[in-house]
Scaffold this active site. Structure first.
Site, PDB file in Angstrom:
ATOM      1  N   ARG A  76       0.819  -1.213   0.000  1.00  8.10           N
ATOM      2  CA  ARG A  76       0.000   0.000   0.000  1.00  8.10           C
ATOM      3  C   ARG A  76       0.854   1.265   0.000  1.00  8.10           C
ATOM      4  O   ARG A  76       0.476   2.277   0.594  1.00  8.10           O
ATOM      5  CB  ARG A  76      -0.979   0.016   1.186  1.00  8.10           C
ATOM      6  CG  ARG A  76      -2.071  -1.042   1.094  1.00  8.10           C
ATOM      7  CD  ARG A  76      -3.087  -0.873   2.204  1.00  8.10           C
ATOM      8  NE  ARG A  76      -4.016  -2.004   2.221  1.00  8.10           N
ATOM      9  CZ  ARG A  76      -4.684  -2.413   3.288  1.00  8.10           C
ATOM     10  NH1 ARG A  76      -4.540  -1.781   4.450  1.00  8.10           N
ATOM     11  NH2 ARG A  76      -5.519  -3.431   3.220  1.00  8.10           N
ATOM     12  N   ARG A 110      -3.323   6.772   1.056  1.00  4.67           N
ATOM     13  CA  ARG A 110      -3.826   7.977   1.715  1.00  4.67           C
ATOM     14  C   ARG A 110      -2.793   8.728   2.552  1.00  4.67           C
ATOM     15  O   ARG A 110      -3.017   9.886   2.908  1.00  4.67           O
ATOM     16  CB  ARG A 110      -5.031   7.617   2.590  1.00  4.67           C
ATOM     17  CG  ARG A 110      -6.288   7.312   1.789  1.00  4.67           C
ATOM     18  CD  ARG A 110      -7.408   6.865   2.696  1.00  4.67           C
ATOM     19  NE  ARG A 110      -7.192   5.510   3.181  1.00  4.67           N
ATOM     20  CZ  ARG A 110      -7.955   4.911   4.101  1.00  4.67           C
ATOM     21  NH1 ARG A 110      -8.948   5.581   4.667  1.00  4.67           N
ATOM     22  NH2 ARG A 110      -7.702   3.670   4.477  1.00  4.67           N
ATOM     23  N   ASP A 120      -7.479  -3.055  -6.966  1.00  6.15           N
ATOM     24  CA  ASP A 120      -8.112  -3.668  -5.806  1.00  6.15           C
ATOM     25  C   ASP A 120      -8.366  -5.140  -6.104  1.00  6.15           C
ATOM     26  O   ASP A 120      -8.593  -5.517  -7.264  1.00  6.15           O
ATOM     27  CB  ASP A 120      -9.431  -2.969  -5.474  1.00  6.15           C
ATOM     28  CG  ASP A 120      -9.964  -3.374  -4.107  1.00  6.15           C
ATOM     29  OD1 ASP A 120      -9.522  -2.794  -3.101  1.00  6.15           O
ATOM     30  OD2 ASP A 120     -10.800  -4.298  -4.044  1.00  6.15           O
TER      31      ASP A 120
END
Length: 344
Positions: A27, A31, A77
């Site tokens: 990841r 964010r 995803d």
């Protein structure tokens, strides 16, 4: 399609020892990066971002530009496979993915037997864009979800704390659950093969919920479907490197490696380090297993733990990574500090 020069990341997957080891973070596009948050707002939704090749390629490349990681991983995803099979997928802000549950034969009959290539084509365009833009020497990783993990979402319609709905279904109707697994296996073989044709150097099979299965069920629902995927993808792309990540499988991982024949395996944070070095790294290159929580909290312990991991896995093929995905509120300065420690 021409690929970049061999990377240190791929060298390690080929069995070479690198010092310092190559490093990338699960990841790593996400964010915690302000540039990601800006593009995410521009896209309108998470799925819109995944299916926009221009933006998804940019997101994939952002952490490479900022940190110079040794490998990029495709931004997408694991649930694009059920969506390509015709299962309705959407994301709820702050809660995660939702699907229309497939919990009986009637619902399964409404799901396509084969994945719709048109659904996945934007993601494959992203692969081509990233391949063309990656710096020479940077590895490129594609991925899919392992059949067991994807099936847990398909059956429950969402993430669950214990994967109870999927366990209840395979206990009550193992033949029906096998049909779900079979569809995911076939779709995943085609999907990973298409990613390989588009230019990825390696793929990772994420079995995030492998640790929820006991040994016999792990063999049936995690190991065997993954073995079939590896075999199917290798038939078309024998040189593609395949990384397994049976998160939480612990002492079952050596048998997983032997039976699936993956080229390398990811290690979760909680695995016993001495066991991993002696019983797993002796079989294949390993990747992991720094604690994402510690990366978020930082401090002197960050450096001590990174150095302990480097020492534990020195002398054999090793890729530095996290034991799971980077947390959204991780300070960028902590990532920079980790990289400085690993790279010396």
């Amino acid at each position: 399609m021409a690929k970049a020069e061999t990377s240190r990341f791929i060298d390690v997957l080929n069995g070479e020892v690198a010092s310092p080891p190559p490093v990338w973070l699960m990841r790593q596009a996400g964010r915690y990066l302000p540039e990601y948050r800006e593009l995410r707002a521009k896209a309108g939704s998470f799925l819109d971002l995944c299916y926009n090749p221009e933006l998804a390629a940019e997101v994939t490349l952002q952490p490479i530009r900022r940190f110079g990681f040794d490998a990029a991983i495709l931004f997408s995803d694991i649930l694009v496979i059920p969506q390509a099979l015709g299962q309705k997928l959407w994301f709820v802000q702050g809660e995660g993915p939702r699907l229309e549950p497939v919990a009986d034969a009637a619902r399964l009959s409404e799901i396509d037997a084969l994945a719709d290539d048109d659904v996945l084509s934007p993601i494959l365009e992203t692969v081509a864009r990233v391949r063309a833009a990656l710096p020479s020497g940077t590895g490129f990783i594609g991925f899919c979800g392992a059949p067991w993990t994807v099936a847990t979402y398909m059956v429950a319609g969402r993430g669950t704390p214990d994967q109870g709905p999927a366990k209840a279904l395979f206990a009550a109707d193992p033949a029906l659950f096998q049909q779900i697994i079979d569809r995911i296996v076939e779709a995943s073989i085609r999907y990973l093969s298409a990613q390989a044709a588009g230019g990825v150097d390696a793929v990772q099979i994420f079995d995030s919920w492998a640790g929820s299965l006991d040994a016999p069920d792990f063999q049936r629902w995690s190991v065997e479907p993954t073995r079939r995927i590896v075999e199917g993808v290798r038939a078309a792309h024998p040189n593609l490197k395949i990384i397994g990540f049976p998160r939480g499988a612990g002492r079952l991982i050596p048998d997983y490696v032997r039976q699936t024949r993956v080229d390398a395996v990811g290690l979760e944070t909680d695995i016993d380090r001495a066991f991993a070095a002696s019983e797993i790294q002796s079989l294949v290159p390993v990747q992991g297993h720094f604690d994402p929580q510690l990366l978020r909290s930082g401090g002197p312990e960050l450096e001590r733990e990174a150095e302990a991991i480097l020492e534990a896995f020195a002398g054999r093929p090793f890729i530095f990574n996290l034991g799971h995905g980077i947390l959204p509120d991780t300070p960028i300065a902590h990532v920079e500090r980790l990289l400085k420690t690993v790279r010396g």
